[in-house]
Design a protein around this motif. Structure first.
Motif, mmCIF file in Angstrom:
data_model
loop_
_atom_site.group_PDB
_atom_site.id
_atom_site.type_symbol
_atom_site.label_atom_id
_atom_site.label_comp_id
_atom_site.label_asym_id
_atom_site.label_seq_id
_atom_site.Cartn_x
_atom_site.Cartn_y
_atom_site.Cartn_z
ATOM 1 N N LEU A 1 -10.092 -17.914 1.027
ATOM 2 C CA LEU A 1 -9.614 -16.641 1.553
ATOM 3 C C LEU A 1 -9.401 -16.685 3.056
ATOM 4 C CD1 LEU A 1 -11.865 -14.180 -0.493
ATOM 5 C CD2 LEU A 1 -9.469 -14.750 -0.894
ATOM 6 N N SER B 1 -3.479 -16.826 1.431
ATOM 7 C CA SER B 1 -3.308 -15.489 0.877
ATOM 8 C C SER B 1 -3.671 -15.520 -0.602
ATOM 9 C CB SER B 1 -1.865 -15.016 1.054
ATOM 10 O OG SER B 1 -0.963 -15.921 0.439
ATOM 11 N N PHE B 2 -3.859 -14.350 -1.201
ATOM 12 C CA PHE B 2 -4.268 -14.278 -2.601
ATOM 13 C C PHE B 2 -3.204 -14.899 -3.503
ATOM 14 C CE2 PHE B 2 -4.664 -12.369 -6.772
ATOM 15 C CZ PHE B 2 -6.028 -12.400 -7.000
ATOM 16 N N ASP B 3 -3.627 -15.836 -4.349
ATOM 17 C CA ASP B 3 -2.726 -16.508 -5.292
ATOM 18 C C ASP B 3 -3.460 -16.598 -6.627
ATOM 19 O OD1 ASP B 3 -1.389 -18.488 -6.873
ATOM 20 O OD2 ASP B 3 -0.407 -19.233 -5.060
ATOM 21 N N ALA B 4 -3.079 -15.743 -7.569
ATOM 22 C CA ALA B 4 -3.804 -15.646 -8.833
ATOM 23 C C ALA B 4 -3.812 -16.967 -9.605
ATOM 24 C CB ALA B 4 -3.189 -14.539 -9.693
ATOM 25 N N LEU C 1 -6.077 -19.544 -7.861
ATOM 26 C CA LEU C 1 -7.491 -19.185 -7.983
ATOM 27 C C LEU C 1 -7.995 -19.411 -9.406
ATOM 28 C CD1 LEU C 1 -7.589 -15.989 -5.746
ATOM 29 C CD2 LEU C 1 -8.799 -18.138 -5.346
ATOM 30 N N ARG D 1 -10.705 -11.194 -8.877
ATOM 31 C CA ARG D 1 -10.225 -10.121 -7.986
ATOM 32 C C ARG D 1 -11.389 -9.315 -7.418
ATOM 33 N NH1 ARG D 1 -5.595 -8.753 -11.781
ATOM 34 N NH2 ARG D 1 -3.709 -9.567 -10.793
ATOM 35 N N VAL E 1 -13.147 -11.379 -4.804
ATOM 36 C CA VAL E 1 -12.288 -11.488 -3.621
ATOM 37 C C VAL E 1 -12.412 -10.234 -2.769
ATOM 38 C CG1 VAL E 1 -9.872 -11.462 -2.855
ATOM 39 C CG2 VAL E 1 -10.629 -13.125 -4.558
ATOM 40 N N ARG E 2 -12.349 -9.082 -3.401
ATOM 41 C CA ARG E 2 -12.441 -7.809 -2.667
ATOM 42 C C ARG E 2 -13.773 -7.694 -1.948
ATOM 43 N NH1 ARG E 2 -14.329 -2.622 -3.511
ATOM 44 N NH2 ARG E 2 -13.056 -0.940 -2.621
ATOM 45 N N ARG F 1 -13.953 -10.169 1.012
ATOM 46 C CA ARG F 1 -13.092 -9.748 2.116
ATOM 47 C C ARG F 1 -13.727 -8.625 2.916
ATOM 48 N NH1 ARG F 1 -7.091 -9.743 -0.766
ATOM 49 N NH2 ARG F 1 -6.496 -11.862 -0.145
ATOM 50 N N HIS G 1 -2.851 -0.115 -5.094
ATOM 51 C CA HIS G 1 -3.483 -1.164 -5.887
ATOM 52 C C HIS G 1 -3.704 -0.680 -7.325
ATOM 53 C CE1 HIS G 1 -3.817 -3.446 -2.301
ATOM 54 N NE2 HIS G 1 -4.820 -2.765 -1.778
ATOM 55 N N HIS H 1 2.999 -5.708 -1.962
ATOM 56 C CA HIS H 1 1.562 -5.939 -2.132
ATOM 57 C C HIS H 1 0.696 -5.066 -1.227
ATOM 58 C CE1 HIS H 1 2.515 -9.438 -4.563
ATOM 59 N NE2 HIS H 1 3.288 -9.901 -3.594
#
Length: 304
Positions: free
Chosen positions: A27, A31-34, A37, A50, A53-54, A57, A206, A275
């Motif tokens: 992170l 950047s976020f890459d599903a 990950l 997810r 990650v949240r 962050r 979101h 996004h």
């Protein structure tokens, strides 16, 4: 439509310290890459990734780092135009926006629920040459530089606003900047503080992207809670949030004369329309007659 409770389809597995370290390193550099990950953590579901990650962050002050400069410039722009003397920063985090507001304001009252954010806030204060003052048993942490003061409340934003109300603090502007939604608490904060200006960040996009019908049905207070608002595009969601904010403000008090009318003056996208989130500035005024307000809102809803 009848909703079903969300439930886990797999047995929860704790994140190891090693996995958290791998994810945090990712992170900090990507950047976020599903897909990527999922490759790194093949035994975990995407919702689990997810969620972690949240949390990471937020914990490590990475949330919104990619568009932080954009947000700060918008804050500086509004502060320059409005020139507030007293600001309430309801979801301060590490204090990035707080220290942009104090550049123009005399006093900023900030609140943050996570106790772990205090050290980050203290570092931010030190970087801006603010000195922490010993307030003994006071629930507010005080940071001061010359004649400028920042008070930080570690706790719920509504509790902080209630204390300001009791102590008759007059607030010019409130900033509701969170990665989630502030729509449920907006009426309470408006009634307690009665500001002249409102800056609000909409993280509800979101929920739209993740197709969280249950969340949107609860948050969009101007709509029938029994109907599904999805599918919905970015432009419609932007309009719906404007209506929701204005409706919440109009319904903030039993009497229309003691409620609020919000006029949208400026906005900016944070992280892009695909996004990101939307940050808006409203000028707060008194509503006109109830019929006039409802007619205007009804027109907005009808022709959206």
């Amino acid at each position: 439509m009848i909703l079903e409770r969300r439930k886990a389809n797999t047995i929860p597995t704790d994140w190891s310290a090693e996995d958290e370290a791998v994810l945090l390193t990712f992170l900090e550099n990507e950047s976020f890459d599903a897909k990527l990950l999922k490759t790194l953590f093949p035994n975990r579901t995407l919702p689990s990734i997810r969620s972690k990650v949240r949390k990471l962050r937020i914990k490590h002050d990475l949330f919104g780092a990619s568009y932080r400069d954009t947000k700060e410039k918008f804050t500086e722009k509004i502060a320059s135009e409005v020139k507030p003397k007293i600001v309430f920063d309801a979801y301060a985090g590490a204090g990035h926006q707080t220290f942009k507001w104090i550049a123009r304001a005399n006093t900023v009252y900030a609140s943050e629920l996570m106790k772990s954010k205090l050290k980050q806030f203290e570092k931010m204060a030190s970087d801006h040459l603010f000195v922490k003052i010993d307030t003994k048993d006071c629930t507010w942490n005080l940071f001061q530089k010359d004649d400028k003061k920042i008070y930080l409340f570690i706790g719920d934003a509504v509790s902080a606003a209630a204390e300001l109300k009791v102590n008759k603090v007059v607030v010019d502007l409130i900033d509701l900047d969170t990665c989630g939604s502030t729509l449920p608490t907006l009426p309470t904060l408006l009634v307690l503080l009665r500001p002249k200006h409102l800056v609000i960040t909409h993280g509800e996009f979101h929920s739209m992207r993740f197709k969280r019908e249950d969340v949107l049905r609860r948050l969009l207070v101007h709509r029938d809670i029994g109907s599904n608002p999805l599918p919905m595009g970015v432009d419609q969601m932007s309009d719906e949030l404007d209506k929701a904010v204005k409706t919440a403000a109009l319904r903030a008090h039993n009497e229309t004369s003691d409620s609020f009318w919000l006029n949208l003056k400026d906005e900016i996208w944070l992280g892009g329309r695909i996004h990101g989130m939307l940050r808006r500035y409203y000028k707060v005024s008194k509503p006109s007659a109830t019929a006039d307000c409802i007619n205007e809102l009804s027109s907005l809803i009808k022709h959206a």
